[in-house]
Design a protein around this motif. Structure first.
Motif, PDB file in Angstrom:
ATOM      1  N   MET A 129       8.748  -0.873  -0.699  1.00 22.77           N
ATOM      2  CA  MET A 129       8.803  -0.141  -1.954  1.00 22.77           C
ATOM      3  C   MET A 129       8.329   1.276  -1.725  1.00 22.77           C
ATOM      4  O   MET A 129       7.230   1.508  -1.233  1.00 22.77           O
ATOM      5  CB  MET A 129       7.929  -0.809  -3.016  1.00 22.77           C
ATOM      6  CG  MET A 129       7.905  -0.092  -4.339  1.00 22.77           C
ATOM      7  SD  MET A 129       6.745  -0.869  -5.482  1.00 22.77           S
ATOM      8  CE  MET A 129       6.979   0.157  -6.934  1.00 22.77           C
ATOM      9  N   LEU A 130       9.173   2.251  -2.076  1.00 16.60           N
ATOM     10  CA  LEU A 130       8.853   3.653  -1.933  1.00 16.60           C
ATOM     11  C   LEU A 130       8.513   4.220  -3.301  1.00 16.60           C
ATOM     12  O   LEU A 130       9.324   4.147  -4.226  1.00 16.60           O
ATOM     13  CB  LEU A 130      10.037   4.427  -1.336  1.00 16.60           C
ATOM     14  CG  LEU A 130      10.663   3.856  -0.061  1.00 16.60           C
ATOM     15  CD1 LEU A 130      11.795   4.760   0.413  1.00 16.60           C
ATOM     16  CD2 LEU A 130       9.612   3.686   1.026  1.00 16.60           C
ATOM     17  N   ARG A 131       7.307   4.776  -3.440  1.00 15.27           N
ATOM     18  CA  ARG A 131       6.918   5.435  -4.686  1.00 15.27           C
ATOM     19  C   ARG A 131       7.265   6.912  -4.556  1.00 15.27           C
ATOM     20  O   ARG A 131       6.823   7.586  -3.618  1.00 15.27           O
ATOM     21  CB  ARG A 131       5.417   5.258  -4.933  1.00 15.27           C
ATOM     22  CG  ARG A 131       5.000   3.844  -5.294  1.00 15.27           C
ATOM     23  CD  ARG A 131       5.373   3.465  -6.714  1.00 15.27           C
ATOM     24  NE  ARG A 131       4.651   4.221  -7.714  1.00 15.27           N
ATOM     25  CZ  ARG A 131       3.518   3.800  -8.294  1.00 15.27           C
ATOM     26  NH1 ARG A 131       2.977   2.640  -7.938  1.00 15.27           N
ATOM     27  NH2 ARG A 131       2.930   4.532  -9.224  1.00 15.27           N
ATOM     28  N   LEU A 132       8.031   7.418  -5.501  1.00 14.45           N
ATOM     29  CA  LEU A 132       8.565   8.770  -5.423  1.00 14.45           C
ATOM     30  C   LEU A 132       8.335   9.521  -6.723  1.00 14.45           C
ATOM     31  O   LEU A 132       8.113   8.905  -7.780  1.00 14.45           O
ATOM     32  CB  LEU A 132      10.066   8.715  -5.131  1.00 14.45           C
ATOM     33  CG  LEU A 132      10.488   7.914  -3.894  1.00 14.45           C
ATOM     34  CD1 LEU A 132      11.982   7.625  -3.936  1.00 14.45           C
ATOM     35  CD2 LEU A 132      10.105   8.662  -2.632  1.00 14.45           C
ATOM     36  N   ASP A 133       8.408  10.846  -6.654  1.00 21.17           N
ATOM     37  CA  ASP A 133       8.372  11.651  -7.875  1.00 21.17           C
ATOM     38  C   ASP A 133       9.719  11.588  -8.586  1.00 21.17           C
ATOM     39  O   ASP A 133       9.797  11.633  -9.811  1.00 21.17           O
ATOM     40  CB  ASP A 133       8.016  13.104  -7.544  1.00 21.17           C
ATOM     41  CG  ASP A 133       6.558  13.250  -7.129  1.00 21.17           C
ATOM     42  OD1 ASP A 133       5.693  12.638  -7.787  1.00 21.17           O
ATOM     43  OD2 ASP A 133       6.290  13.957  -6.146  1.00 21.17           O
ATOM     44  N   ALA A 134      10.785  11.508  -7.806  1.00 20.92           N
ATOM     45  CA  ALA A 134      12.140  11.378  -8.353  1.00 20.92           C
ATOM     46  C   ALA A 134      12.929  10.453  -7.428  1.00 20.92           C
ATOM     47  O   ALA A 134      12.909  10.635  -6.205  1.00 20.92           O
ATOM     48  CB  ALA A 134      12.813  12.732  -8.458  1.00 20.92           C
ATOM     49  N   VAL A 135      13.620   9.482  -7.987  1.00 21.73           N
ATOM     50  CA  VAL A 135      14.340   8.480  -7.199  1.00 21.73           C
ATOM     51  C   VAL A 135      15.675   9.005  -6.674  1.00 21.73           C
ATOM     52  O   VAL A 135      16.069   8.720  -5.535  1.00 21.73           O
ATOM     53  CB  VAL A 135      14.579   7.214  -8.052  1.00 21.73           C
ATOM     54  CG1 VAL A 135      15.630   6.317  -7.424  1.00 21.73           C
ATOM     55  CG2 VAL A 135      13.280   6.444  -8.213  1.00 21.73           C
ATOM     56  N   GLU A 136      16.373   9.775  -7.502  1.00 22.36           N
ATOM     57  CA  GLU A 136      17.778  10.086  -7.228  1.00 22.36           C
ATOM     58  C   GLU A 136      18.055  10.682  -5.843  1.00 22.36           C
ATOM     59  O   GLU A 136      18.999  10.235  -5.162  1.00 22.36           O
ATOM     60  CB  GLU A 136      18.346  10.989  -8.320  1.00 22.36           C
ATOM     61  CG  GLU A 136      18.518  10.309  -9.676  1.00 22.36           C
ATOM     62  CD  GLU A 136      17.241  10.288 -10.499  1.00 22.36           C
ATOM     63  OE1 GLU A 136      17.296   9.857 -11.657  1.00 22.36           O
ATOM     64  OE2 GLU A 136      16.190  10.706  -9.968  1.00 22.36           O
ATOM     65  N   PRO A 185       5.111  11.359  -2.377  1.00 22.47           N
ATOM     66  CA  PRO A 185       5.876  10.209  -1.871  1.00 22.47           C
ATOM     67  C   PRO A 185       4.999   9.283  -1.030  1.00 22.47           C
ATOM     68  O   PRO A 185       4.179   9.756  -0.241  1.00 22.47           O
ATOM     69  CB  PRO A 185       6.957  10.865  -1.012  1.00 22.47           C
ATOM     70  CG  PRO A 185       6.331  12.146  -0.544  1.00 22.47           C
ATOM     71  CD  PRO A 185       5.457  12.610  -1.666  1.00 22.47           C
ATOM     72  N   LEU A 186       5.195   7.982  -1.218  1.00 23.58           N
ATOM     73  CA  LEU A 186       4.324   6.980  -0.611  1.00 23.58           C
ATOM     74  C   LEU A 186       5.115   5.709  -0.330  1.00 23.58           C
ATOM     75  O   LEU A 186       5.902   5.265  -1.163  1.00 23.58           O
ATOM     76  CB  LEU A 186       3.180   6.665  -1.587  1.00 23.58           C
ATOM     77  CG  LEU A 186       2.237   5.510  -1.259  1.00 23.58           C
ATOM     78  CD1 LEU A 186       1.325   5.883  -0.080  1.00 23.58           C
ATOM     79  CD2 LEU A 186       1.403   5.149  -2.478  1.00 23.58           C
ATOM     80  N   ILE A 187       4.932   5.156   0.869  1.00 21.72           N
ATOM     81  CA  ILE A 187       5.441   3.804   1.137  1.00 21.72           C
ATOM     82  C   ILE A 187       4.379   2.870   0.583  1.00 21.72           C
ATOM     83  O   ILE A 187       3.339   2.641   1.200  1.00 21.72           O
ATOM     84  CB  ILE A 187       5.666   3.577   2.638  1.00 21.72           C
ATOM     85  CG1 ILE A 187       6.599   4.641   3.217  1.00 21.72           C
ATOM     86  CG2 ILE A 187       6.254   2.171   2.877  1.00 21.72           C
ATOM     87  CD1 ILE A 187       6.695   4.630   4.727  1.00 21.72           C
ATOM     88  N   HIS A 188       4.611   2.352  -0.604  1.00 21.86           N
ATOM     89  CA  HIS A 188       3.525   1.733  -1.362  1.00 21.86           C
ATOM     90  C   HIS A 188       3.222   0.300  -0.967  1.00 21.86           C
ATOM     91  O   HIS A 188       2.100  -0.180  -1.166  1.00 21.86           O
ATOM     92  CB  HIS A 188       3.834   1.794  -2.861  1.00 21.86           C
ATOM     93  CG  HIS A 188       2.668   1.413  -3.715  1.00 21.86           C
ATOM     94  ND1 HIS A 188       2.802   0.815  -4.948  1.00 21.86           N
ATOM     95  CD2 HIS A 188       1.313   1.528  -3.523  1.00 21.86           C
ATOM     96  CE1 HIS A 188       1.622   0.592  -5.473  1.00 21.86           C
ATOM     97  NE2 HIS A 188       0.699   1.021  -4.634  1.00 21.86           N
TER      98      HIS A 188
END
Length: 266
Positions: free
Chosen positions: A1-8, A62-65
């Motif tokens: 799961m990647l936590r992002l500011d924007a997914v697109e 961005p983080l590999i959560h």
């Protein structure tokens, strides 16, 4: 799961530029925007939450959560084994929705493994119900069938232009390698002094770090030369050691190594 500011941006890069099958179409809700792509032996989830207040200051996007583990036995039995190994867990949490008949059905059940997790890194069991009705999947297809369909689509595309085979390794930083290593070896059934294999083709590497955090993901590709040429032609080659490539991924450490074809999924 990647936590992002924007997914697109990254979702398009992995699904369109890198040609990975979409396992969950991009969805926007009041709590997050998210979507999945299929990478052979795992699904990669892109997630941009409305709020990141659950994350500590040292682990903002961005983080590999984190990642989900599929229990090898029924969840209750797997949790029993985990507890016997001295690893605690949160009580299982079931997620439900209505099917097309208006019936409330179980989609999946999660159980966070507390001793292997932190706010900056969440590791949990996820048990999918065989008849999960959750959007956007057809109720006629079980999770096993869906996985096979996505994997076949990836094989048909020959792993996309990068030749992706599957997830190869997870590198995790920790302030206590000895304790975490002992817990992970107990969970994975790995003898002391041996590498930790989460599956026959995915390894877990623990390295010293100030906080518990996933530092990088490495994916296996059929040909490093082919992947190198493709990334370079699109200005997406961030670094090249000769036997490992780093992909430009919005600040995340995503790496490619040459690997043999992954083992077939059950």
């Amino acid at each position: 799961m990647l936590r992002l500011d924007a997914v697109e941006p990254l979702f398009r890069r992995f699904s369109e530029t890198f040609g990975l099958p979409v396992a969950w179409p991009l969805q926007r809700t009041d709590f997050a925007t998210y979507g999945w792509v299929h990478a052979g032996n795992t699904d990669l989830e892109f997630w941009a939450a409305t709020s990141n207040s659950d994350l500590p200051a040292h682990a903002q996007p961005p983080l590999i959560h984190g990642f989900a583990l599929e229990p090898a036995q029924p969840l209750s039995e797997s949790l029993g084994g985990v507890n016997e190994a001295g690893i605690t867990n949160k009580p299982p949490r079931t997620f439900q929705s209505e099917n097309t008949q208006g019936e409330l059905v179980t989609n999946f059940t999660n159980a966070v493994l507390l001793d292997l997790s932190a706010p900056s890194c969440c590791v949990f069991f996820c048990e999918w119900d065989p008849h999960a009705a959750i959007y956007p999947w057809s109720e006629a297809a079980t999770p096993v069938h869906r996985r096979a369909q996505h994997r076949q689509a990836l094989l048909h595309r020959e792993g996309g232009p990068l030749g992706i085979i599957g997830l190869h390794a997870i590198r995790m930083g920790t302030p206590d390698i000895e304790t975490l290593g002992r817990q992970w070896r107990a969970l994975a059934g790995a003898p002391s002094g041996h590498s930790i294999a989460l599956t026959p083709d995915i390894s877990l590497e623990l390295v010293p770090g100030r906080h518990l955090r996933i530092e990088s993901l490495s994916f296996g590709v059929r040909s490093l030369a082919v992947a190198r040429a493709f990334l370079a032609s699109r200005l997406l080659l961030q670094a090249d050691t000769g036997n490992e490539l780093s992909v430009a991924c919005e600040g995340l450490q995503i790496r490619l190594v040459e690997a043999s074809p992954a083992l077939p999924l059950p």
